[in-house]
Design a protein around this motif. Structure first.
Motif, short mmCIF file in Angstrom:
data_model
loop_
_atom_site.label_atom_id
_atom_site.label_comp_id
_atom_site.label_asym_id
_atom_site.label_seq_id
_atom_site.Cartn_x
_atom_site.Cartn_y
_atom_site.Cartn_z
N ASP A 70 0.84 -1.20 0.00
CA ASP A 70 0.00 0.00 0.00
C ASP A 70 0.87 1.25 0.00
OD1 ASP A 70 -2.97 -0.74 0.29
OD2 ASP A 70 -1.99 -2.06 1.73
N THR A 71 0.24 2.36 -0.31
CA THR A 71 0.97 3.62 -0.46
C THR A 71 0.14 4.78 0.07
OG1 THR A 71 0.02 3.87 -2.68
CG2 THR A 71 2.23 2.89 -2.54
N CYS A 72 0.82 5.91 0.22
CA CYS A 72 0.13 7.18 0.48
C CYS A 72 0.95 8.28 -0.19
CB CYS A 72 0.00 7.46 1.97
SG CYS A 72 -0.97 8.96 2.33
N PRO A 73 0.44 8.87 -1.26
CA PRO A 73 1.15 10.00 -1.87
C PRO A 73 1.06 11.21 -0.96
CG PRO A 73 -0.98 9.69 -2.92
CD PRO A 73 -0.83 8.56 -1.95
N GLN A 74 2.16 11.98 -0.84
CA GLN A 74 2.23 13.01 0.19
C GLN A 74 2.81 14.32 -0.35
OE1 GLN A 74 4.45 9.89 2.48
NE2 GLN A 74 3.53 10.95 4.23
N LEU A 99 20.69 16.99 -3.10
CA LEU A 99 20.13 17.33 -4.40
C LEU A 99 20.79 18.58 -4.96
CD1 LEU A 99 16.32 16.86 -3.66
CD2 LEU A 99 17.94 15.16 -4.54
N GLY A 100 20.98 18.59 -6.26
CA GLY A 100 21.49 19.78 -6.92
C GLY A 100 20.40 20.83 -7.03
N PRO A 101 20.77 22.10 -7.26
CA PRO A 101 19.78 23.18 -7.32
C PRO A 101 18.81 23.04 -8.47
CG PRO A 101 21.94 23.94 -8.05
CD PRO A 101 22.15 22.58 -7.46
N GLU A 102 19.14 22.20 -9.45
CA GLU A 102 18.24 22.01 -10.58
C GLU A 102 17.09 21.06 -10.27
OE1 GLU A 102 20.84 18.47 -10.63
OE2 GLU A 102 21.13 20.60 -10.22
N GLN A 103 17.16 20.38 -9.12
CA GLN A 103 16.14 19.39 -8.77
C GLN A 103 15.04 20.02 -7.91
OE1 GLN A 103 15.84 15.86 -9.63
NE2 GLN A 103 17.11 16.81 -11.21
N MET A 104 13.78 19.80 -8.31
CA MET A 104 12.62 20.30 -7.59
C MET A 104 11.90 19.14 -6.93
SD MET A 104 9.48 22.47 -9.22
CE MET A 104 8.27 23.29 -8.20
N VAL A 105 11.55 19.30 -5.67
CA VAL A 105 10.81 18.25 -4.95
C VAL A 105 9.35 18.30 -5.36
CG1 VAL A 105 10.06 17.41 -2.69
CG2 VAL A 105 12.40 18.26 -3.00
N ILE A 106 8.85 17.19 -5.88
CA ILE A 106 7.46 17.11 -6.34
C ILE A 106 6.54 16.65 -5.22
CG2 ILE A 106 5.90 16.05 -8.03
CD1 ILE A 106 7.99 17.95 -9.22
N CYS A 107 6.90 15.57 -4.54
CA CYS A 107 6.10 15.04 -3.44
C CYS A 107 6.85 13.88 -2.80
CB CYS A 107 4.72 14.57 -3.92
SG CYS A 107 4.74 13.12 -5.01
N GLY A 108 6.27 13.32 -1.76
CA GLY A 108 6.78 12.10 -1.16
C GLY A 108 5.74 11.00 -1.29
N MET A 109 6.10 9.80 -0.84
CA MET A 109 5.14 8.70 -0.84
C MET A 109 5.58 7.65 0.17
SD MET A 109 3.91 6.14 -3.94
CE MET A 109 3.32 7.49 -4.98
N ALA A 110 4.64 7.21 1.00
CA ALA A 110 4.89 6.11 1.92
C ALA A 110 4.58 4.80 1.20
CB ALA A 110 4.01 6.25 3.16
#
Length: 243
Positions: A183-187, A203-214
């Motif tokens: 199972d999962t939970c998008p966060q 992470l390099g400055p070019e990387q953007m955090v989209i979301c997490g997931m359990a």
């Protein structure tokens, strides 16, 4: 059948195959309490391999996945929760992008409120219990005790089309996990702490955090996992044109 064997796209699916796919999709729910049972790395790699078949414009494949377990997961969680517990420090961390609208209108406001009160009702958290709500939201940053935490990033040069592609990739992960009894939970909650995540993961400055997931095995005894959100009927959101 070996799952690595090539699939003949011209072969019609059997009724049983259709039922299995439908069950994986409709059985997916956002799980907010997990068992500590480890998930083998091979299983995570297999899920990601299958999910990578998601379509993307001109095959850009915009997804980057950071898989956290054990000490690495605990270290990120501890850093974020220390900030979350300090109102002054928390105020210094803003989301890098707007996930929700700035102004709520119907029917979105009603849907948002309903799922929130349904969840809090299962947990016995009253509408006036702000501390209880804050604590429950904070469980996001422990990945709801899942043994695997996923952080998703994307190169900043990419545009709206790649966000659409990313959504299909995320859905593939969740469906592939469900097909394997996971199972999962998008966060989206993690986006507020993108600077901490960038430091922790290098992470390099070019990387953007989209979301997490359990990711893990749902705890069947947890009351919050009894939540099944409603969906509008097809007649409410689809229009058919035949002439």
């Amino acid at each position: 059948m070996n799952p690595n064997d090539p699939i003949d796209p011209t072969a019609p699916p059997t009724t049983a195959e259709t039922a299995l796919v439908d069950a994986a999709i409709t059985g997916r729910r956002s799980i907010r309490a997990f068992q500590p049972t480890p998930v083998p790395r091979a299983a995570v790699e297999d899920i990601l391999r299958v999910a990578s078949r998601a379509p993307s414009g001109t095959n850009l494949q915009p997804w980057q996945v950071h898989v956290l377990t054990g000490a690495a997961l605990a270290r990120l969680s501890d850093r974020i929760l220390a900030i979350y517990a300090d109102p002054a420090e928390l105020a210094r961390h803003e989301r890098e992008y707007d996930y929700y609208p700035k102004e709520w209108t119907s029917p979105y406001l009603e849907r948002r409120r309903k799922v929130g009160w349904d969840l809090y009702g299962l947990l016995g958290i009253a509408k006036s219990d702000r501390a209880g709500m804050h604590a429950q939201h904070g469980r996001n940053y422990r990945f709801f005790d899942a043994p695997v935490g996923l952080i998703f990033t994307m190169d900043r040069i990419l545009q709206v089309g790649s966000w659409l592609d990313y959504g299909m990739f995320l859905q593939n992960i969740m469906v592939a996990a469900r097909a394997r009894g996971l199972d999962t939970c998008p966060q989206a909650a993690f986006t507020q702490f993108h600077r901490v995540i960038a430091e922790e993961l290098g992470l390099g400055p070019e990387q953007m955090v989209i979301c997490g997931m359990a990711l893990g095995y749902a705890d069947p005894s947890a009351p919050e996992n009894a939540l099944v959100t409603e969906r509008a009927p097809v007649s409410e959101f689809a229009r058919f044109y035949d002439e």
